[in-house]
Design a protein around this motif. Structure first.
Motif: not given
Length: 74
Positions: A5-11
């Protein structure tokens, strides 16, 4: 492959074989072999466990252990 999971919430799903380094700064930073960096929400330990499980699934984990044990004998 492991999904993070990226910090902005995208996987994002990456091939764990291309991971060179995992660090905490305090965000978990993954450096790939092409020197690109990724910042993820998972902890360093969580990513390491995902990589271990991936290596087990594709049969590299035991090979790494066997090669490491042979290298320790010299």
């Amino acid at each position: 492959m492991i999904t993070l999971t990226k910090l902005k919430g995208d996987t994002i799903t990456i091939n764990a074989i291309y991971i060179e380094r995992i660090e905490s700064f305090p965000d978990t930073t993954i450096t790939l072999i092409n020197k690109k960096k990724m910042f993820v929400k998972e902890s360093e330990e969580e990513v390491k466990e995902m990589v271990r499980e991936f290596y087990k699934q594709i049969g590299l984990y035991q090979l790494q252990r066997e090669v490491g044990e042979q290298g320790d004998e010299s």
